[in-house]
Design an enzyme around this catalytic site. Structure first.
Site, PDB file in Angstrom:
ATOM      1  N   PRO A  16      28.583  43.094  34.415  1.00  0.00           N
ATOM      2  CA  PRO A  16      28.211  44.492  34.311  1.00  0.00           C
ATOM      3  C   PRO A  16      29.346  45.425  33.897  1.00  0.00           C
ATOM      4  CG  PRO A  16      28.194  43.748  36.600  1.00  0.00           C
ATOM      5  CD  PRO A  16      28.320  42.539  35.740  1.00  0.00           C
ATOM      6  N   ASN A  17      28.959  46.395  33.102  1.00  0.00           N
ATOM      7  CA  ASN A  17      29.814  47.488  32.615  1.00  0.00           C
ATOM      8  C   ASN A  17      30.763  47.074  31.497  1.00  0.00           C
ATOM      9  OD1 ASN A  17      28.846  49.531  34.543  1.00  0.00           O
ATOM     10  ND2 ASN A  17      29.791  48.189  36.066  1.00  0.00           N
ATOM     11  N   ARG A  24      35.539  52.396  28.685  1.00  0.00           N
ATOM     12  CA  ARG A  24      35.463  52.471  30.139  1.00  0.00           C
ATOM     13  C   ARG A  24      36.867  52.362  30.726  1.00  0.00           C
ATOM     14  NH1 ARG A  24      34.351  47.040  33.564  1.00  0.00           N
ATOM     15  NH2 ARG A  24      34.193  48.016  35.599  1.00  0.00           N
ATOM     16  N   TYR A  29      41.452  48.956  31.464  1.00  0.00           N
ATOM     17  CA  TYR A  29      40.903  47.846  30.693  1.00  0.00           C
ATOM     18  C   TYR A  29      41.296  47.854  29.205  1.00  0.00           C
ATOM     19  CZ  TYR A  29      38.102  47.370  34.920  1.00  0.00           C
ATOM     20  OH  TYR A  29      37.708  47.214  36.227  1.00  0.00           O
ATOM     21  N   ASN A  80      33.881  36.415  32.604  1.00  0.00           N
ATOM     22  CA  ASN A  80      34.363  37.584  33.339  1.00  0.00           C
ATOM     23  C   ASN A  80      33.149  38.154  34.065  1.00  0.00           C
ATOM     24  OD1 ASN A  80      35.309  39.947  34.386  1.00  0.00           O
ATOM     25  ND2 ASN A  80      36.308  40.653  32.494  1.00  0.00           N
ATOM     26  N   ALA A  83      32.113  43.013  38.366  1.00  0.00           N
ATOM     27  CA  ALA A  83      31.911  43.313  39.792  1.00  0.00           C
ATOM     28  C   ALA A  83      31.191  42.184  40.531  1.00  0.00           C
ATOM     29  CB  ALA A  83      31.133  44.617  39.937  1.00  0.00           C
ATOM     30  N   HIS A  86      32.895  39.602  42.959  1.00  0.00           N
ATOM     31  CA  HIS A  86      33.202  39.908  44.356  1.00  0.00           C
ATOM     32  C   HIS A  86      31.968  39.874  45.257  1.00  0.00           C
ATOM     33  CE1 HIS A  86      36.660  41.155  42.110  1.00  0.00           C
ATOM     34  NE2 HIS A  86      36.049  42.195  41.595  1.00  0.00           N
ATOM     35  N   ASP A  93      26.632  29.652  42.648  1.00  0.00           N
ATOM     36  CA  ASP A  93      25.705  28.519  42.737  1.00  0.00           C
ATOM     37  C   ASP A  93      25.300  28.025  41.350  1.00  0.00           C
ATOM     38  OD1 ASP A  93      25.785  28.622  45.492  1.00  0.00           O
ATOM     39  OD2 ASP A  93      23.781  29.467  45.748  1.00  0.00           O
ATOM     40  N   GLU A 105      37.658  31.497  34.628  1.00  0.00           N
ATOM     41  CA  GLU A 105      37.353  32.876  35.047  1.00  0.00           C
ATOM     42  C   GLU A 105      38.439  33.810  34.517  1.00  0.00           C
ATOM     43  OE1 GLU A 105      37.234  33.145  39.291  1.00  0.00           O
ATOM     44  OE2 GLU A 105      36.993  35.329  39.303  1.00  0.00           O
ATOM     45  N   HIS A 107      39.801  37.921  34.341  1.00  0.00           N
ATOM     46  CA  HIS A 107      39.760  39.343  34.680  1.00  0.00           C
ATOM     47  C   HIS A 107      40.786  40.046  33.817  1.00  0.00           C
ATOM     48  CE1 HIS A 107      37.141  38.601  38.022  1.00  0.00           C
ATOM     49  NE2 HIS A 107      37.905  37.554  38.310  1.00  0.00           N
ATOM     50  N   ILE A 108      40.366  41.094  33.165  1.00  0.00           N
ATOM     51  CA  ILE A 108      41.262  41.837  32.273  1.00  0.00           C
ATOM     52  C   ILE A 108      42.389  42.470  33.080  1.00  0.00           C
ATOM     53  CG2 ILE A 108      41.384  43.792  30.670  1.00  0.00           C
ATOM     54  CD1 ILE A 108      38.300  43.225  30.155  1.00  0.00           C
ATOM     55  N   SER A 109      42.029  43.075  34.198  1.00  0.00           N
ATOM     56  CA  SER A 109      43.029  43.712  35.066  1.00  0.00           C
ATOM     57  C   SER A 109      43.539  42.697  36.086  1.00  0.00           C
ATOM     58  CB  SER A 109      42.396  44.906  35.793  1.00  0.00           C
ATOM     59  OG  SER A 109      41.367  44.465  36.673  1.00  0.00           O
ATOM     60  N   ARG A 114      44.819  45.611  42.861  1.00  0.00           N
ATOM     61  CA  ARG A 114      43.849  46.700  42.993  1.00  0.00           C
ATOM     62  C   ARG A 114      43.264  46.736  44.416  1.00  0.00           C
ATOM     63  NH1 ARG A 114      39.967  46.636  37.982  1.00  0.00           N
ATOM     64  NH2 ARG A 114      39.566  48.733  38.808  1.00  0.00           N
ATOM     65  N   ARG A 118      38.514  43.744  45.651  1.00  0.00           N
ATOM     66  CA  ARG A 118      38.566  42.979  44.395  1.00  0.00           C
ATOM     67  C   ARG A 118      39.400  41.696  44.535  1.00  0.00           C
ATOM     68  NH1 ARG A 118      36.487  46.677  40.563  1.00  0.00           N
ATOM     69  NH2 ARG A 118      36.904  48.817  41.160  1.00  0.00           N
TER      70      ARG A 118
HETATM   71  C1  DQA Z   1      37.171  42.976  36.133  1.00  0.00           C
HETATM   72  C2  DQA Z   1      37.667  43.338  37.544  1.00  0.00           C
HETATM   73  C3  DQA Z   1      36.507  43.635  38.472  1.00  0.00           C
HETATM   74  O1  DQA Z   1      36.990  43.954  39.786  1.00  0.00           O
HETATM   75  C4  DQA Z   1      35.711  44.815  37.965  1.00  0.00           C
HETATM   76  O2  DQA Z   1      34.574  45.033  38.784  1.00  0.00           O
HETATM   77  C5  DQA Z   1      35.324  44.669  36.528  1.00  0.00           C
HETATM   78  C6  DQA Z   1      36.250  44.041  35.583  1.00  0.00           C
HETATM   79  C7  DQA Z   1      38.332  42.790  35.129  1.00  0.00           C
HETATM   80  O3  DQA Z   1      38.067  42.289  34.042  1.00  0.00           O
HETATM   81  O4  DQA Z   1      39.479  43.170  35.413  1.00  0.00           O
HETATM   82  O5  DQA Z   1      34.275  45.165  36.114  1.00  0.00           O
HETATM   83  O6  DQA Z   1      36.480  41.731  36.222  1.00  0.00           O
END
Ligand code: DQA
Length: 153
Positions: A16-17, A24, A29, A80, A83, A86, A93, A105, A107-109, A114, A118
């Protein structure tokens, strides 16, 4: 028969997002978009004779359905979960049904720098590797790692 990079694409899954990537919270990011990520990953996969299939959804169930599809149709998964990392036992599953398939897996950040909510990811329990805090370059590292894991045969 498990797939290789020559027989199936790498699924690059985004939660999501991430459709708003580039617009964003660019201070967290960055300014690259998902289309830029797709181009970078396609180049990395092509260097190993492979292709990518990049998808994004704001809906948990759709991500679960795509992971099920990957069991038959993809060589590996770079995910990725955003959210849902978490919160989602369902995505964990689903990944646990992908026996023997490389899963990385991303994560950009750097989620560990943080908020404490997270710091834990359900997906990490299944992931063969976890990349965080490398910006969108992390996706390229993810593709490289999937290629390396497939190459081990
Ligand atoms: C994220 C980190 C997550 O905590 C956050 O909810 C995201 C992006 C990242 O790519 O850093 O939407 O997965």
């Amino acid at each position: 028969m498990p797939h290789t990079l020559a027989t199936a694409p790498v699924l690059i899954l985004n939660g999501p997002n991430l459709n708003l990537l580039g617009r964003r919270q660019p201070e967290i990011y960055g300014t690259d978009t998902l289309a830029d990520v797709e181009a970078m990953c396609a180049k990395a996969a092509a260097a190993h004779g492979g292709t990518v299939d990049l998808r994004q959804s704001n809906h948990e169930g759709e991500l679960v359905d795509w992971i099920h599809e990957a069991r038959e149709h993809h060589a590996g998964i770079v995910i990725n979960p955003a959210a849902y990392s978490h919160t989602s036992v369902a995505i964990l599953d689903a990944l646990n049904t992908c026996d023997g398939m490389p899963v990385v897996e991303v994560h950009i950040s750097n989620i560990h720098q943080r908020e404490s909510f997270r710091h834990h990811s359900y997906v990490s329990q299944r992931a063969d590797g976890v990349i965080a805090g490398c910006g969108v370059q992390g996706y390229v590292f993810g593709v490289e790692r999937v290629a390396a894991l497939l190459g081990r045969g």
